[in-house]
Design a protein around this motif. Structure first.
Motif, mmCIF file in Angstrom:
data_model
loop_
_atom_site.group_PDB
_atom_site.id
_atom_site.type_symbol
_atom_site.label_atom_id
_atom_site.label_comp_id
_atom_site.label_asym_id
_atom_site.label_seq_id
_atom_site.Cartn_x
_atom_site.Cartn_y
_atom_site.Cartn_z
ATOM 1 N N ILE A 39 51.607 -6.188 32.220
ATOM 2 C CA ILE A 39 52.126 -4.854 33.027
ATOM 3 C C ILE A 39 53.945 -5.509 32.930
ATOM 4 O O ILE A 39 54.862 -7.103 33.022
ATOM 5 C CB ILE A 39 52.562 -4.909 34.351
ATOM 6 N N SER A 40 54.883 -4.406 32.228
ATOM 7 C CA SER A 40 55.839 -5.162 32.093
ATOM 8 C C SER A 40 57.042 -5.581 33.101
ATOM 9 O O SER A 40 56.529 -5.941 34.249
ATOM 10 C CB SER A 40 57.429 -3.650 31.428
ATOM 11 N N ALA A 134 52.184 -11.617 48.357
ATOM 12 C CA ALA A 134 51.655 -11.402 47.151
ATOM 13 C C ALA A 134 51.529 -9.965 46.741
ATOM 14 O O ALA A 134 52.419 -9.149 47.572
ATOM 15 C CB ALA A 134 50.589 -10.978 48.367
ATOM 16 N N VAL A 135 51.253 -9.881 45.860
ATOM 17 C CA VAL A 135 51.585 -8.467 44.823
ATOM 18 C C VAL A 135 49.908 -8.159 44.690
ATOM 19 O O VAL A 135 49.028 -9.062 44.144
ATOM 20 C CB VAL A 135 52.100 -8.499 44.194
ATOM 21 N N GLY A 136 50.255 -6.114 45.054
ATOM 22 C CA GLY A 136 48.514 -5.889 44.514
ATOM 23 C C GLY A 136 48.603 -4.361 44.720
ATOM 24 O O GLY A 136 49.790 -3.571 44.478
ATOM 25 N N VAL A 152 53.562 -7.367 48.515
ATOM 26 C CA VAL A 152 54.775 -6.043 47.792
ATOM 27 C C VAL A 152 53.230 -5.112 47.159
ATOM 28 O O VAL A 152 51.975 -5.865 46.324
ATOM 29 C CB VAL A 152 55.163 -6.546 46.702
ATOM 30 N N ALA A 153 52.709 -4.143 47.226
ATOM 31 C CA ALA A 153 52.063 -3.403 46.533
ATOM 32 C C ALA A 153 52.534 -2.077 45.549
ATOM 33 O O ALA A 153 53.917 -1.763 45.562
ATOM 34 C CB ALA A 153 51.337 -1.366 47.583
ATOM 35 N N PHE A 154 52.502 -2.741 44.264
ATOM 36 C CA PHE A 154 52.936 -2.577 42.983
ATOM 37 C C PHE A 154 52.394 -1.727 42.339
ATOM 38 O O PHE A 154 50.870 -1.669 41.393
ATOM 39 C CB PHE A 154 52.883 -3.881 41.851
ATOM 40 N N GLU A 155 52.631 -0.250 42.344
ATOM 41 C CA GLU A 155 51.887 1.128 42.051
ATOM 42 C C GLU A 155 50.877 1.409 42.824
ATOM 43 O O GLU A 155 49.656 1.024 42.124
ATOM 44 C CB GLU A 155 52.349 1.345 40.331
ATOM 45 N N THR A 170 57.351 0.468 42.259
ATOM 46 C CA THR A 170 56.677 1.906 41.488
ATOM 47 C C THR A 170 57.376 2.078 40.006
ATOM 48 O O THR A 170 56.426 2.109 39.103
ATOM 49 C CB THR A 170 57.101 3.235 41.758
ATOM 50 N N ASP A 171 58.341 0.609 39.673
ATOM 51 C CA ASP A 171 58.798 1.114 38.577
ATOM 52 C C ASP A 171 58.966 -0.080 37.919
ATOM 53 O O ASP A 171 58.226 -0.431 36.412
ATOM 54 C CB ASP A 171 60.438 1.669 38.560
ATOM 55 N N SER A 172 59.450 -1.442 38.747
ATOM 56 C CA SER A 172 59.826 -2.961 37.262
ATOM 57 C C SER A 172 59.403 -4.046 38.840
ATOM 58 O O SER A 172 59.034 -4.002 39.665
ATOM 59 C CB SER A 172 61.124 -2.643 36.601
ATOM 60 N N LEU A 173 58.377 -4.533 38.389
ATOM 61 C CA LEU A 173 58.232 -5.703 39.078
ATOM 62 C C LEU A 173 59.466 -6.574 38.815
ATOM 63 O O LEU A 173 58.819 -7.431 40.263
ATOM 64 C CB LEU A 173 56.335 -6.407 37.701
ATOM 65 N N LEU A 174 60.109 -6.305 38.071
ATOM 66 C CA LEU A 174 61.170 -7.270 38.540
ATOM 67 C C LEU A 174 61.667 -7.409 39.524
ATOM 68 O O LEU A 174 62.640 -8.270 39.960
ATOM 69 C CB LEU A 174 62.444 -6.921 37.274
#
Length: 181
Positions: A39-40, A134-136, A152-155, A170-174
């Motif tokens: 992931i970017s 936590a990220v998932g 964080v719910a990433f996408e 939804t756009d960037s992990l940054l």
């Protein structure tokens, strides 16, 4: 096909999927793990979090043979996953469920759960769940996301995952770097 059957208990699903891999060379798992598109921003976020004093890891209901390669690619501190067994470099189809995903006082809904990994780390490092990020993105992450202080719910792949997290990106992990001190 097995991944989409939530009615099958996760341990049984993991064992059935592992059985499908019997006879596959270890090198093939390693090659796939080296080729998984990252992931970017993943490595940048992890490096930045580590500089801020965070311990960063990958927790997966997949296999350690793959997560450990991804861990090295993104410079994470650790990876937790199930152990797919190999004999002479060939997968046997047997799996050892990660002990870190099991906890005697753990998740009330699942015997094997990423929430339990969070509990083990909190105990080991003297942290409260409020101290954990936590990220998932998927259903297996829901209990962990609900427990962590910053989640964080990433996408997110479902509305349930979206609802389980305190933040959605939804756009960037940054964007994670703006959520933590």
């Amino acid at each position: 096909e097995l991944l989409d059957h939530a009615e099958i208990p996760s341990t049984e699903r993991t064992q059935r999927i592992s059985a499908l891999f019997a006879g596959v060379p270890k090198e093939q798992f390693e090659e796939v793990a080296r080729g998984i598109p990252l992931i970017s921003g993943a490595a940048e976020v992890i490096i930045n979090l580590r500089k801020r004093g965070y311990r960063v890891g990958i927790v997966s209901d997949s296999y350690f043979v793959a997560t450990e390669i991804v861990r090295r690619r993104v410079f994470a501190d650790f990876s937790i996953a199930h152990l797919l067994k190999f004999r002479r470099g060939i997968a046997t189809g047997d799996v050892v469920i990660s002990p870190a995903m099991q906890h005697t006082a753990g998740c009330p809904m699942h015997q094997v759960c990423k929430h339990n990994v969070l509990l083990h780390f909190c105990e080991r490092f003297g942290l409260g769940a409020a101290d954990v990020l936590a990220v998932g993105d998927g259903e297996p992450d829901i209990c962990m996301l609900q427990t962590a202080g910053i989640s964080v719910a990433f996408e997110p792949k479902s509305e349930a995952v979206h609802q389980a997290a305190t933040h959605v990106l939804t756009d960037s992990l940054l964007g994670i770097l703006n959520l933590v001190p």
